[in-house]
Each structure stands twice: as structure tokens, then as C-alpha cells.
Write a protein that holds these residues in place. Structure first.
Motif, PDB file in Angstrom:
ATOM      1  N   SER A  45      37.338  38.388  33.550  1.00 54.26           N
ATOM      2  CA  SER A  45      38.736  37.950  33.461  1.00 54.26           C
ATOM      3  C   SER A  45      39.659  39.100  33.849  1.00 54.26           C
ATOM      4  CB  SER A  45      39.065  37.489  32.043  1.00 54.26           C
ATOM      5  OG  SER A  45      38.294  36.405  31.670  1.00 54.26           O
ATOM      6  N   PRO A  46      39.680  39.456  35.125  1.00 53.67           N
ATOM      7  CA  PRO A  46      40.462  40.627  35.531  1.00 53.67           C
ATOM      8  C   PRO A  46      41.973  40.475  35.354  1.00 53.67           C
ATOM      9  CG  PRO A  46      39.572  39.511  37.448  1.00 53.67           C
ATOM     10  CD  PRO A  46      38.975  38.852  36.236  1.00 53.67           C
ATOM     11  N   GLU A  47      42.472  39.246  35.271  1.00 51.57           N
ATOM     12  CA  GLU A  47      43.915  39.024  35.109  1.00 51.57           C
ATOM     13  C   GLU A  47      44.342  38.957  33.638  1.00 51.57           C
ATOM     14  OE1 GLU A  47      46.408  38.424  37.714  1.00 51.57           O
ATOM     15  OE2 GLU A  47      44.831  39.470  38.807  1.00 51.57           O
ATOM     16  N   ASP A  48      43.381  38.887  32.735  1.00 47.97           N
ATOM     17  CA  ASP A  48      43.688  38.740  31.313  1.00 47.97           C
ATOM     18  C   ASP A  48      43.480  40.058  30.580  1.00 47.97           C
ATOM     19  OD1 ASP A  48      44.076  36.052  31.779  1.00 47.97           O
ATOM     20  OD2 ASP A  48      42.056  35.503  31.158  1.00 47.97           O
ATOM     21  N   GLY A  49      44.377  40.336  29.646  1.00 45.95           N
ATOM     22  CA  GLY A  49      44.204  41.460  28.752  1.00 45.95           C
ATOM     23  C   GLY A  49      44.181  42.812  29.434  1.00 45.95           C
ATOM     24  N   ILE A  50      45.362  43.357  29.671  1.00 45.69           N
ATOM     25  CA  ILE A  50      45.457  44.674  30.284  1.00 45.69           C
ATOM     26  C   ILE A  50      46.231  45.587  29.337  1.00 45.69           C
ATOM     27  CG2 ILE A  50      46.394  45.999  32.213  1.00 45.69           C
ATOM     28  CD1 ILE A  50      45.878  43.489  33.913  1.00 45.69           C
TER      29      ILE A  50
END
Length: 162
Positions: A45-50
Motif C-alpha cells: 500500500s504505497p499510497e497509504d500511511g506515510i
């Protein structure tokens, strides 16, 4: 987290200073220079949780979804992540020198053709139902996002190592 509490996505501004470092300014006026974005789930999930992490290693802000972040902050984070992350995606396995390890793989990636040495079968790791990470002898990781999207020839080669 320490005394600095992570702040919500929309309550900060992100800019780049003349030295190219990201500068985060909170709604309360706190300034954190040199923050670094870190993905919580870089592959699945590269777009979630940064997390935006300060130079002391503590999280100073959290972004739930990158695509929901307004510009220019979204673009600045994407730029910073692109400079830090290097994980070519294998699109096709052209050949291998042997089906025993160590062996040399000739592959096509999203960043061009390359060859690398696979030291052992254990350097191919399942990350999800379809996702594989292949680590070469120098520690560079190559991503196979969905092995079913590889050609039959590539899948046949890959199956010999799994």
C-alpha cells in the motif's frame, strides 16, 4: 513517539528550503527542518500511511492517504520518495545462467534491462499473494508486483526457484 506528537494531515505546510530539505511547519508554528517521508507499507500500500520523520528519528506528522494531500505537499513528498526509493520492477525474465544458485539473471525492468546475481533461493521472498521481492548479491531489491502478469517463459523460470 516522543514529546512531539504526530499531527494530522491537513494541519501542516510543507516546503523545500534552499538546501533542498523538506521543511514542515505545524499549525502551531513549530518548524521541523529536514523531515523525511517514510512509507508504512511501501510495497502493498504505497499510497497509504506515510510518516514524516524528523532528523532525530521521531515522527512529526502522519499522512493517511498521499493522494488526499493537497498540493504542493503531495508533490514534494512524491519527489522526496522517488529520490530515496530505488526498487526496479521486473517485467520479464529473459534468461538465467543456471537453475542452481548462485546464478546470473538477465531481466527487463521498468528502469531498463539489467543483469544481476542471485545468491540463493532464499533471496526470493514472498511479500503477498502475488508480490515477490528478489534481492541481488549487492542487496538491491527487485519487485515482481504480480507474477501472473509475467510471460509464461518468465513464470517458468521463476517457478524453478520457488
Amino acid at each position: 513517539m516522543n514529546a512531539t506528537t504526530a499531527i494530522a494531515t491537513s494541519h501542516f505546510q510543507l516546503t523545500r528550503n534552499p538546501f533542498g530539505l523538506l521543511v514542515l511547519t505545524t499549525a502551531a508554528g513549530e518548524v521541523f527542518e529536514g523531515v523525511v517521508p517514510v512509507r508504512a507499507f511501501p510495497i502493498q500500500s504505497p499510497e497509504d500511511g506515510i510518516a514524516l520523520v524528523h532528523t532525530d528519528g521521531h515522527e512529526v506528522a502522519w499522512v493517511e492517504r498521499l493522494d488526499k494531500l493537497p498540493e504542493p505537499a503531495q508533490g514534494l513528498i512524491r519527489e522526496e520518495l522517488a529520490t530515496r526509493e530505488f526498487m526496479p520492477e521486473i517485467l520479464h525474465i529473459d534468461s538465467v545462467t543456471s537453475f542452481s544458485t548462485p546464478c546470473t539473471w538477465q531481466v527487463q525492468t521498468d528502469r531498463g534491462d539489467t543483469r544481476f546475481v542471485l545468491r540463493g533461493d532464499e533471496d526470493i521472498r514472498r511479500v503477498g499473494p502475488t508480490i515477490l521481492l528478489v534481492t541481488d548479491s549487492h542487496g538491491i531489491q527487485f519487485l515482481i508486483r504480480d507474477r501472473s502478469n509475467l510471460t509464461k517463459e518468465s513464470q517458468r523460470i521463476l517457478d524453478r526457484f520457488l
